[in-house]
Motif scaffolding. Structure first.
Motif, PDB file in Angstrom:
ATOM      1  N   LEU A 295      -7.604   2.747   5.758  1.00  0.00           N
ATOM      2  CA  LEU A 295      -6.815   3.113   4.480  1.00  0.00           C
ATOM      3  C   LEU A 295      -5.616   2.018   4.297  1.00  0.00           C
ATOM      4  O   LEU A 295      -4.904   1.941   3.153  1.00  0.00           O
TER       5      LEU A 295
ATOM      6  N   CYS B  93      -3.805  12.860   4.719  1.00  0.00           N
ATOM      7  CA  CYS B  93      -2.940  12.456   3.283  1.00  0.00           C
ATOM      8  C   CYS B  93      -1.595  13.120   3.365  1.00  0.00           C
ATOM      9  O   CYS B  93      -0.984  12.324   2.610  1.00  0.00           O
TER      10      CYS B  93
ATOM     11  N   LYS C 130     -12.781   5.496  -0.272  1.00  0.00           N
ATOM     12  CA  LYS C 130     -11.544   4.876  -0.878  1.00  0.00           C
ATOM     13  C   LYS C 130     -11.817   4.286  -2.089  1.00  0.00           C
ATOM     14  O   LYS C 130     -12.284   3.233  -1.885  1.00  0.00           O
ATOM     15  N   LYS C 131     -11.726   4.824  -3.345  1.00  0.00           N
ATOM     16  CA  LYS C 131     -11.794   4.076  -4.393  1.00  0.00           C
ATOM     17  C   LYS C 131     -10.792   3.064  -4.763  1.00  0.00           C
ATOM     18  O   LYS C 131     -10.973   2.107  -5.235  1.00  0.00           O
TER      19      LYS C 131
ATOM     20  N   LEU D 182      -7.193  13.610  -4.009  1.00  0.00           N
ATOM     21  CA  LEU D 182      -8.506  13.674  -3.109  1.00  0.00           C
ATOM     22  C   LEU D 182      -9.606  14.567  -3.899  1.00  0.00           C
ATOM     23  O   LEU D 182      -9.054  15.982  -4.425  1.00  0.00           O
TER      24      LEU D 182
ATOM     25  N   ARG E  20     -13.886   1.263   0.362  1.00  0.00           N
ATOM     26  CA  ARG E  20     -13.994   1.744   1.665  1.00  0.00           C
ATOM     27  C   ARG E  20     -14.777   2.925   1.733  1.00  0.00           C
ATOM     28  O   ARG E  20     -14.335   3.866   1.208  1.00  0.00           O
TER      29      ARG E  20
ATOM     30  N   LEU F 129      -9.180   9.120  -3.475  1.00  0.00           N
ATOM     31  CA  LEU F 129     -10.203   9.582  -2.410  1.00  0.00           C
ATOM     32  C   LEU F 129     -11.074  10.274  -2.853  1.00  0.00           C
ATOM     33  O   LEU F 129     -10.947  11.447  -3.804  1.00  0.00           O
TER      34      LEU F 129
ATOM     35  N   TYR G   8      -3.399   6.411  -4.100  1.00  0.00           N
ATOM     36  CA  TYR G   8      -4.790   6.309  -3.690  1.00  0.00           C
ATOM     37  C   TYR G   8      -5.556   7.398  -4.361  1.00  0.00           C
ATOM     38  O   TYR G   8      -5.436   8.481  -4.269  1.00  0.00           O
TER      39      TYR G   8
ATOM     40  N   TYR H  40      -1.763  10.552  -3.556  1.00  0.00           N
ATOM     41  CA  TYR H  40      -2.911  10.565  -3.464  1.00  0.00           C
ATOM     42  C   TYR H  40      -3.654  11.608  -4.472  1.00  0.00           C
ATOM     43  O   TYR H  40      -3.097  12.603  -4.631  1.00  0.00           O
TER      44      TYR H  40
ATOM     45  N   SER I 203       0.968  -1.118  -0.120  1.00  0.00           N
ATOM     46  CA  SER I 203       0.075   0.078  -0.015  1.00  0.00           C
ATOM     47  C   SER I 203       0.890   1.266   0.078  1.00  0.00           C
ATOM     48  O   SER I 203       0.573   2.331  -0.444  1.00  0.00           O
TER      49      SER I 203
END
Length: 113
Positions: free
Chosen positions: A107, A49, A84-85, A59, A91, A27, A25, A57, A20
């Motif tokens: 996450l 973040c 969280k895609k 966002l 999630r 989001l 990410y 990420y 991870s």
């Protein structure tokens, strides 16, 4: 036998955490206007973040009043809601995002205690 199982679980968690750490990410934070709770959620998730995903990420902030169709498509029933895609699994987190530890675990940035 139990010790080997615990060791195996620990290795799997460590591997997942390292994986991870390299992923981007995606989001999406849904808020309801510019209320104090919305502002707090935006500040909290942005801080989380920046501290834990800097440069990794994307966002997107969505005001459900401005984009109700997008919110309906994601079945948003409360705001603020963070989705969280990516990375999978998808999630959802509901609330002001003040519980940093809960967000990090959700996450997959920290193992559950």
């Amino acid at each position: 036998m139990r010790r080997n199982t615990m060791s195996s679980i620990a290795r799997q968690l460590e591997k997942k955490t390292k994986e991870s750490a390299a992923q981007k990410y995606v989001l999406r934070l849904y808020v309801a206007g510019l209320t104090n709770q919305s502002r707090q959620a935006i500040e909290n998730i942005t801080r989380i973040c920046e501290e834990n995903l800097k440069g990794r990420y994307d966002l997107q902030i969505v005001d459900i009043y401005q984009q109700p169709i997008l919110a309906a498509g994601e079945q948003i029933i409360a705001a603020p809601t963070l989705i969280k895609k990516l990375p999978l699994p998808l999630r959802k987190f509901i609330g002001n995002m003040a519980n940093k530890e809960k967000i990090l675990v959700g996450l997959d940035l920290r193992p559950k205690k």
